[in-house]
Motif scaffolding. Structure first.
Motif, PDB file in Angstrom:
ATOM      1  N   LEU A   1      14.173   0.411 -12.915  1.00 20.76           N
ATOM      2  CA  LEU A   1      13.627   0.324 -11.563  1.00 20.76           C
ATOM      3  C   LEU A   1      13.814   1.617 -10.769  1.00 20.76           C
ATOM      4  CD1 LEU A   1      14.501  -3.293 -10.325  1.00 20.76           C
ATOM      5  CD2 LEU A   1      12.239  -2.315 -10.714  1.00 20.76           C
ATOM      6  N   VAL A   2      14.517   2.579 -11.345  1.00 19.03           N
ATOM      7  CA  VAL A   2      14.747   3.850 -10.642  1.00 19.03           C
ATOM      8  C   VAL A   2      13.439   4.515 -10.227  1.00 19.03           C
ATOM      9  CG1 VAL A   2      15.665   6.183 -10.873  1.00 19.03           C
ATOM     10  CG2 VAL A   2      17.020   4.228 -11.648  1.00 19.03           C
ATOM     11  N   PRO A   3      12.400   4.562 -11.096  1.00 20.81           N
ATOM     12  CA  PRO A   3      11.131   5.171 -10.673  1.00 20.81           C
ATOM     13  C   PRO A   3      10.521   4.508  -9.447  1.00 20.81           C
ATOM     14  CG  PRO A   3      11.179   4.945 -13.052  1.00 20.81           C
ATOM     15  CD  PRO A   3      12.371   4.200 -12.525  1.00 20.81           C
ATOM     16  N   PHE A   4      10.714   3.194  -9.305  1.00 21.54           N
ATOM     17  CA  PHE A   4      10.195   2.490  -8.124  1.00 21.54           C
ATOM     18  C   PHE A   4      10.810   3.046  -6.848  1.00 21.54           C
ATOM     19  CE2 PHE A   4      11.223  -0.789  -4.971  1.00 21.54           C
ATOM     20  CZ  PHE A   4       9.938  -1.146  -4.546  1.00 21.54           C
ATOM     21  N   PHE A   5      12.129   3.197  -6.845  1.00 24.77           N
ATOM     22  CA  PHE A   5      12.814   3.701  -5.654  1.00 24.77           C
ATOM     23  C   PHE A   5      12.461   5.168  -5.397  1.00 24.77           C
ATOM     24  CE2 PHE A   5      15.589   0.209  -7.118  1.00 24.77           C
ATOM     25  CZ  PHE A   5      15.539  -0.582  -5.991  1.00 24.77           C
ATOM     26  N   LYS A   6      12.304   5.951  -6.459  1.00 27.60           N
ATOM     27  CA  LYS A   6      11.912   7.350  -6.285  1.00 27.60           C
ATOM     28  C   LYS A   6      10.502   7.453  -5.707  1.00 27.60           C
ATOM     29  CE  LYS A   6      14.825   9.506  -9.814  1.00 27.60           C
ATOM     30  NZ  LYS A   6      14.843  10.318 -11.065  1.00 27.60           N
TER      31      LYS A   6
ATOM     32  N   VAL B   1       9.220   9.139  -2.251  1.00 28.89           N
ATOM     33  CA  VAL B   1       8.156  10.147  -2.214  1.00 28.89           C
ATOM     34  C   VAL B   1       7.126   9.795  -1.160  1.00 28.89           C
ATOM     35  CG1 VAL B   1       6.193  11.092  -3.485  1.00 28.89           C
ATOM     36  CG2 VAL B   1       8.432  10.941  -4.586  1.00 28.89           C
ATOM     37  N   TYR B   2       6.699   8.516  -1.134  1.00 29.62           N
ATOM     38  CA  TYR B   2       5.716   8.078  -0.147  1.00 29.62           C
ATOM     39  C   TYR B   2       6.247   8.261   1.269  1.00 29.62           C
ATOM     40  CZ  TYR B   2       3.013   4.933   2.792  1.00 29.62           C
ATOM     41  OH  TYR B   2       2.276   4.412   3.816  1.00 29.62           O
ATOM     42  N   PHE B   3       7.524   7.923   1.471  1.00 27.63           N
ATOM     43  CA  PHE B   3       8.116   8.033   2.799  1.00 27.63           C
ATOM     44  C   PHE B   3       8.229   9.491   3.236  1.00 27.63           C
ATOM     45  CE2 PHE B   3      11.753   8.337   5.672  1.00 27.63           C
ATOM     46  CZ  PHE B   3      11.407   7.387   6.627  1.00 27.63           C
ATOM     47  N   VAL B   4       8.633  10.366   2.321  1.00 26.17           N
ATOM     48  CA  VAL B   4       8.838  11.771   2.656  1.00 26.17           C
ATOM     49  C   VAL B   4       7.519  12.483   2.939  1.00 26.17           C
ATOM     50  CG1 VAL B   4       9.617  13.998   1.754  1.00 26.17           C
ATOM     51  CG2 VAL B   4      11.035  11.968   1.433  1.00 26.17           C
ATOM     52  N   LEU B   5       6.483  12.185   2.188  1.00 31.27           N
ATOM     53  CA  LEU B   5       5.197  12.870   2.364  1.00 31.27           C
ATOM     54  C   LEU B   5       4.548  12.565   3.713  1.00 31.27           C
ATOM     55  CD1 LEU B   5       3.505  12.652  -1.150  1.00 31.27           C
ATOM     56  CD2 LEU B   5       4.547  14.623  -0.034  1.00 31.27           C
ATOM     57  N   TRP B   6       4.793  11.336   4.239  1.00 32.07           N
ATOM     58  CA  TRP B   6       4.293  10.989   5.573  1.00 32.07           C
ATOM     59  C   TRP B   6       2.789  11.244   5.666  1.00 32.07           C
ATOM     60  CZ3 TRP B   6       8.092   9.383   9.166  1.00 32.07           C
ATOM     61  CH2 TRP B   6       7.610   9.013  10.423  1.00 32.07           C
TER      62      TRP B   6
ATOM     63  N   LEU C   1       1.803   4.150  -5.695  1.00 27.05           N
ATOM     64  CA  LEU C   1       2.708   4.627  -6.732  1.00 27.05           C
ATOM     65  C   LEU C   1       3.902   3.688  -6.976  1.00 27.05           C
ATOM     66  CD1 LEU C   1       2.863   6.950  -8.704  1.00 27.05           C
ATOM     67  CD2 LEU C   1       4.237   8.226  -7.039  1.00 27.05           C
ATOM     68  N   PRO C   2       4.571   3.158  -5.929  1.00 25.29           N
ATOM     69  CA  PRO C   2       5.672   2.219  -6.194  1.00 25.29           C
ATOM     70  C   PRO C   2       5.225   0.989  -6.968  1.00 25.29           C
ATOM     71  CG  PRO C   2       5.777   3.015  -3.929  1.00 25.29           C
ATOM     72  CD  PRO C   2       4.461   3.464  -4.486  1.00 25.29           C
ATOM     73  N   ILE C   3       4.017   0.490  -6.664  1.00 26.51           N
ATOM     74  CA  ILE C   3       3.493  -0.663  -7.393  1.00 26.51           C
ATOM     75  C   ILE C   3       3.230  -0.297  -8.851  1.00 26.51           C
ATOM     76  CG2 ILE C   3       1.643  -2.364  -7.523  1.00 26.51           C
ATOM     77  CD1 ILE C   3       3.414  -2.743  -5.130  1.00 26.51           C
ATOM     78  N   PHE C   4       2.689   0.896  -9.086  1.00 24.20           N
ATOM     79  CA  PHE C   4       2.452   1.347 -10.459  1.00 24.20           C
ATOM     80  C   PHE C   4       3.763   1.380 -11.253  1.00 24.20           C
ATOM     81  CE2 PHE C   4      -1.406   4.021  -8.925  1.00 24.20           C
ATOM     82  CZ  PHE C   4      -2.169   2.867  -8.868  1.00 24.20           C
ATOM     83  N   CYS C   5       4.844   1.779 -10.579  1.00 23.15           N
ATOM     84  CA  CYS C   5       6.144   1.827 -11.247  1.00 23.15           C
ATOM     85  C   CYS C   5       6.613   0.429 -11.652  1.00 23.15           C
ATOM     86  CB  CYS C   5       7.180   2.485 -10.337  1.00 23.15           C
ATOM     87  SG  CYS C   5       6.902   4.247 -10.062  1.00 23.15           S
ATOM     88  N   LEU C   6       6.295  -0.569 -10.835  1.00 24.97           N
ATOM     89  CA  LEU C   6       6.639  -1.945 -11.200  1.00 24.97           C
ATOM     90  C   LEU C   6       5.776  -2.427 -12.360  1.00 24.97           C
ATOM     91  CD1 LEU C   6       7.215  -3.606  -7.699  1.00 24.97           C
ATOM     92  CD2 LEU C   6       8.904  -2.716  -9.319  1.00 24.97           C
ATOM     93  N   TRP C   7       4.536  -1.931 -12.440  1.00 23.88           N
ATOM     94  CA  TRP C   7       3.706  -2.226 -13.620  1.00 23.88           C
ATOM     95  C   TRP C   7       4.427  -1.744 -14.876  1.00 23.88           C
ATOM     96  CZ3 TRP C   7      -2.065  -0.393 -12.645  1.00 23.88           C
ATOM     97  CH2 TRP C   7      -2.604  -1.130 -11.578  1.00 23.88           C
TER      98      TRP C   7
ATOM     99  N   SER D   1      10.826  -8.703  -2.687  1.00 25.06           N
ATOM    100  CA  SER D   1      11.328  -9.180  -1.400  1.00 25.06           C
ATOM    101  C   SER D   1      11.260  -8.080  -0.353  1.00 25.06           C
ATOM    102  CB  SER D   1      12.776  -9.678  -1.543  1.00 25.06           C
ATOM    103  OG  SER D   1      12.840 -10.778  -2.408  1.00 25.06           O
ATOM    104  N   VAL D   2      11.509  -6.827  -0.772  1.00 28.52           N
ATOM    105  CA  VAL D   2      11.403  -5.698   0.158  1.00 28.52           C
ATOM    106  C   VAL D   2       9.992  -5.600   0.707  1.00 28.52           C
ATOM    107  CG1 VAL D   2      11.368  -3.180   0.286  1.00 28.52           C
ATOM    108  CG2 VAL D   2      13.305  -4.342  -0.741  1.00 28.52           C
ATOM    109  N   VAL D   3       9.003  -5.771  -0.179  1.00 28.07           N
ATOM    110  CA  VAL D   3       7.603  -5.723   0.255  1.00 28.07           C
ATOM    111  C   VAL D   3       7.331  -6.801   1.283  1.00 28.07           C
ATOM    112  CG1 VAL D   3       5.221  -6.071  -0.496  1.00 28.07           C
ATOM    113  CG2 VAL D   3       6.750  -4.660  -1.857  1.00 28.07           C
ATOM    114  N   SER D   4       7.832  -8.022   1.028  1.00 25.39           N
ATOM    115  CA  SER D   4       7.592  -9.134   1.952  1.00 25.39           C
ATOM    116  C   SER D   4       8.271  -8.915   3.301  1.00 25.39           C
ATOM    117  CB  SER D   4       8.105 -10.448   1.341  1.00 25.39           C
ATOM    118  OG  SER D   4       7.386 -10.777   0.195  1.00 25.39           O
ATOM    119  N   ILE D   5       9.556  -8.559   3.244  1.00 26.88           N
ATOM    120  CA  ILE D   5      10.307  -8.375   4.486  1.00 26.88           C
ATOM    121  C   ILE D   5       9.752  -7.204   5.292  1.00 26.88           C
ATOM    122  CG2 ILE D   5      12.559  -7.774   5.445  1.00 26.88           C
ATOM    123  CD1 ILE D   5      13.802  -9.229   3.033  1.00 26.88           C
ATOM    124  N   SER D   6       9.389  -6.110   4.611  1.00 18.32           N
ATOM    125  CA  SER D   6       8.887  -4.942   5.334  1.00 18.32           C
ATOM    126  C   SER D   6       7.568  -5.255   6.031  1.00 18.32           C
ATOM    127  CB  SER D   6       8.703  -3.756   4.379  1.00 18.32           C
ATOM    128  OG  SER D   6       7.697  -4.030   3.417  1.00 18.32           O
TER     129      SER D   6
END
Length: 214
Positions: A10-15, A19-24, A40-46, A179-184
């Motif tokens: 799951l490390v790629p998901f968090f990375k 990346v998405y947050f930093v690029l803004w 990209l985070p969804i692709f990592c979960l794939w 759950s993060v997706v839902s809560i966010s």
């Protein structure tokens, strides 16, 4: 041992999320690059699911449902990049389908009514904060969407059991990012009313978009 072997996947998901947050990336200028970074985070979960092998997906219908849900989530994220061009309803539909698939994958056993009650209270409070800004059909649309998010979150949390089984641990690992997706989504809907752009950036919410359009 099972947690150690599954967790690093799951490390790629968090990375990717960082990346998405930093690029803004600004939503005012939609592009395929923005859509790629957002998905990209969804692709990592794939990749996390597919890394277990095709035979694993064939043996577990729940895994196939989660993979299908992730596909619809990615489509929803992509559509929301072009929400100002009229694709908002498409994104909302994709997210609704994904939440239904996730809920179906996690099942209704064990029931865990306590977790359901806590999530229901939090969701009800979120809707109470949003209600003054809603009118007409949006009043019911937002309620239904929050209910879908809450139900999926409840089943994701309640459906996890700590047992020495690969699929059980896989569901446990997937529970957190889903759950993060839902809560966010709900958090951003509320924070958008307070004009908290820091949280709004993390994930554009269909609910927040509806409210802001009023």
């Amino acid at each position: 041992m099972m947690v150690k072997s599954e967790g690093p996947k799951l490390v790629p998901f968090f990375k990717a999320t960082c990346v998405y947050f930093v690029l803004w990336l600004p939503t005012s200028s939609p592009s395929w690059f923005s859509a790629l970074i957002k998905c990209l985070p969804i692709f990592c979960l794939w990749v996390f699911l597919l890394a277990h092998g095709i035979s694993f997906l064939g043996a577990h219908s729940s895994a196939r449902k989660i993979l299908a849900g992730l596909i619809f989530s990615a489509l929803g994220d992509a559509f929301l990049i072009w929400q100002e061009q009229g694709y908002f309803s498409h994104g909302l539909l994709m997210f609704a389908i994904s939440h239904i698939l996730y809920s179906s994958a996690f099942g209704m056993k064990p029931l865990n009514l306590r977790a359901g009650l806590v999530i229901a209270v939090i969701s009800g409070f979120s809707y109470t904060l949003l209600y003054p800004y809603l009118s007409g059909p949006f009043t019911y649309l937002v309620a239904v969407y929050i209910a879908l998010i809450a139900f999926m979150g409840w089943r994701a949390i309640a459906g996890v059991q700590l047992a020495n089984d690969l699929w059980t641990w896989t569901k446990l690992q997937l529970t957190f990012p889903l759950s993060v997706v839902s809560i966010s989504t709900e958090t951003i809907a509320v924070s958008s009313q307070c004009r908290t752009t820091y949280l709004v950036h993390f994930r554009e919410s269909p609910i927040a978009y509806i409210v802001n359009k009023r």
